[in-house]
Enzyme design. Structure first.
Site, PDB file in Angstrom:
ATOM      1  N   HIS A  70      -0.789  -2.321 -10.643  1.00  0.00           N
ATOM      2  CA  HIS A  70      -1.540  -3.564 -10.417  1.00  0.00           C
ATOM      3  C   HIS A  70      -2.451  -3.775 -11.517  1.00  0.00           C
ATOM      4  O   HIS A  70      -3.012  -2.859 -12.097  1.00  0.00           O
ATOM      5  CB  HIS A  70      -2.578  -3.592  -9.366  1.00  0.00           C
ATOM      6  CG  HIS A  70      -2.656  -5.040  -8.730  1.00  0.00           C
ATOM      7  ND1 HIS A  70      -3.872  -5.473  -9.160  1.00  0.00           N
ATOM      8  CD2 HIS A  70      -2.231  -5.676  -7.913  1.00  0.00           C
ATOM      9  CE1 HIS A  70      -4.074  -6.629  -8.550  1.00  0.00           C
ATOM     10  NE2 HIS A  70      -3.166  -6.757  -7.824  1.00  0.00           N
ATOM     11  N   TYR A 114      -7.011 -15.651  -4.130  1.00  0.00           N
ATOM     12  CA  TYR A 114      -8.362 -15.551  -4.091  1.00  0.00           C
ATOM     13  C   TYR A 114      -8.989 -16.158  -3.274  1.00  0.00           C
ATOM     14  O   TYR A 114      -8.789 -17.169  -2.524  1.00  0.00           O
ATOM     15  CB  TYR A 114      -8.743 -16.036  -5.527  1.00  0.00           C
ATOM     16  CG  TYR A 114      -7.991 -15.421  -6.756  1.00  0.00           C
ATOM     17  CD1 TYR A 114      -8.100 -14.282  -7.010  1.00  0.00           C
ATOM     18  CD2 TYR A 114      -7.156 -16.311  -7.698  1.00  0.00           C
ATOM     19  CE1 TYR A 114      -7.565 -13.391  -8.248  1.00  0.00           C
ATOM     20  CE2 TYR A 114      -6.689 -15.511  -8.826  1.00  0.00           C
ATOM     21  CZ  TYR A 114      -6.823 -14.248  -8.979  1.00  0.00           C
ATOM     22  OH  TYR A 114      -6.252 -13.860 -10.145  1.00  0.00           O
ATOM     23  N   ASP A 151      -2.475 -11.694  -1.507  1.00  0.00           N
ATOM     24  CA  ASP A 151      -2.834 -13.051  -0.834  1.00  0.00           C
ATOM     25  C   ASP A 151      -4.089 -13.674  -1.815  1.00  0.00           C
ATOM     26  O   ASP A 151      -4.172 -13.450  -2.962  1.00  0.00           O
ATOM     27  CB  ASP A 151      -3.796 -12.832   0.382  1.00  0.00           C
ATOM     28  CG  ASP A 151      -5.229 -11.956   0.179  1.00  0.00           C
ATOM     29  OD1 ASP A 151      -5.104 -11.289  -1.009  1.00  0.00           O
ATOM     30  OD2 ASP A 151      -5.982 -12.041   0.922  1.00  0.00           O
ATOM     31  N   PHE A 178      -2.235 -15.134  -8.683  1.00  0.00           N
ATOM     32  CA  PHE A 178      -3.067 -14.614 -10.060  1.00  0.00           C
ATOM     33  C   PHE A 178      -3.760 -15.636 -10.635  1.00  0.00           C
ATOM     34  O   PHE A 178      -4.251 -15.603 -11.592  1.00  0.00           O
ATOM     35  CB  PHE A 178      -2.181 -13.669 -10.929  1.00  0.00           C
ATOM     36  CG  PHE A 178      -1.758 -12.552 -10.288  1.00  0.00           C
ATOM     37  CD1 PHE A 178      -2.724 -11.392 -10.233  1.00  0.00           C
ATOM     38  CD2 PHE A 178      -0.416 -12.211  -9.655  1.00  0.00           C
ATOM     39  CE1 PHE A 178      -2.403 -10.097  -9.786  1.00  0.00           C
ATOM     40  CE2 PHE A 178      -0.043 -10.834  -9.328  1.00  0.00           C
ATOM     41  CZ  PHE A 178      -1.042 -10.030  -9.080  1.00  0.00           C
TER      42      PHE A 178
END
Length: 221
Positions: free
Chosen positions: A187, A67, A65, A78
């Protein structure tokens, strides 16, 4: 429903826009934005699609989702807006690109330049409440974004899917690995990356090599 989104995506996703869940989703999102601060700005909710038309997608990078702090999110997974400090995950992405390809660390965390080359920077949830990660995860966005992944998986081939972390890897069942390249890793967040499995995977050079093998221009990471 008439959704303001790039035309090729509108054609491929119109069935979703006409389903009852999508009307319910947009109603909930509207209420959330009226009730308090949410990200990204409303005009940028579909930014990933608007910058990267359906037929131009080469690479798919799936985030969870947006920031959730001020000035960061602008509709690309990202990515942060120009002038914003790099979040830790993005720092690790840039470090791995530098180690893999030898390119210098960028001065901006705005990944629009990737999107315009064919990198679909897709968050599973396209909105979030300020300061509350995953606060919109149950609104219905994932039904919609899964439909976008399925549309690519069934109608396109020779794409590179970069699935980072358990959540993104959970989408791999939708992708035909015979017709596409799926690169899975932990991740890039420090908690995961520092345990191993992020650095040294050479995902970005492997991606470009696959694209070139299929006559597709590589990405300038």
């Amino acid at each position: 429903m008439n959704v303001q989104i790039e035309e090729s995506w509108k054609r491929h996703l119109q069935e979703e826009f006409d389903k009852p869940y999508f009307a319910q989703l947009t109603g909930k999102v509207r209420q959330e934005y009226q009730a308090g601060t949410c990200y990204p700005p409303g005009r940028l909710i579909f930014n990933a699609f608007n910058l990267c038309p359906f037929d131009e997608v080469k690479v798919v990078i799936i985030g969870q989702d947006p920031y959730h702090e001020p000035g960061q999110a602008h509709g690309l997974s990202f990515s942060v807006q120009d002038g914003v400090q790099f979040p830790p995950s993005l720092q690790n992405i840039f470090k791995e690109i530098h180690d893999d390809l030898g390119t210098p660390i960028p001065t901006t965390g705005d990944l629009s330049r990737w999107a315009k080359q064919g990198v679909l920077l897709l968050n599973a949830s396209l909105t979030v409440r300020a300061h509350q990660a995953n606060s919109h995860a149950t609104l219905g966005w994932q039904t919609f974004t899964d439909a976008a992944i399925r549309a690519l998986a069934t109608q396109r081939e020779h794409l590179v899917y970069m699935l980072w972390g358990g959540f993104a890897r959970g989408k791999s069942y939708m992708i035909d690995k015979q017709r596409n390249l799926v690169l899975e890793s932990v991740h890039p967040s420090p908690l995961s990356a520092n345990r191993g499995g992020w650095f040294g995977q050479h995902q970005f050079s492997r991606c470009n090599e696959y694209l070139k093998q299929h006559g597709i221009a590589p990405i300038e990471w």
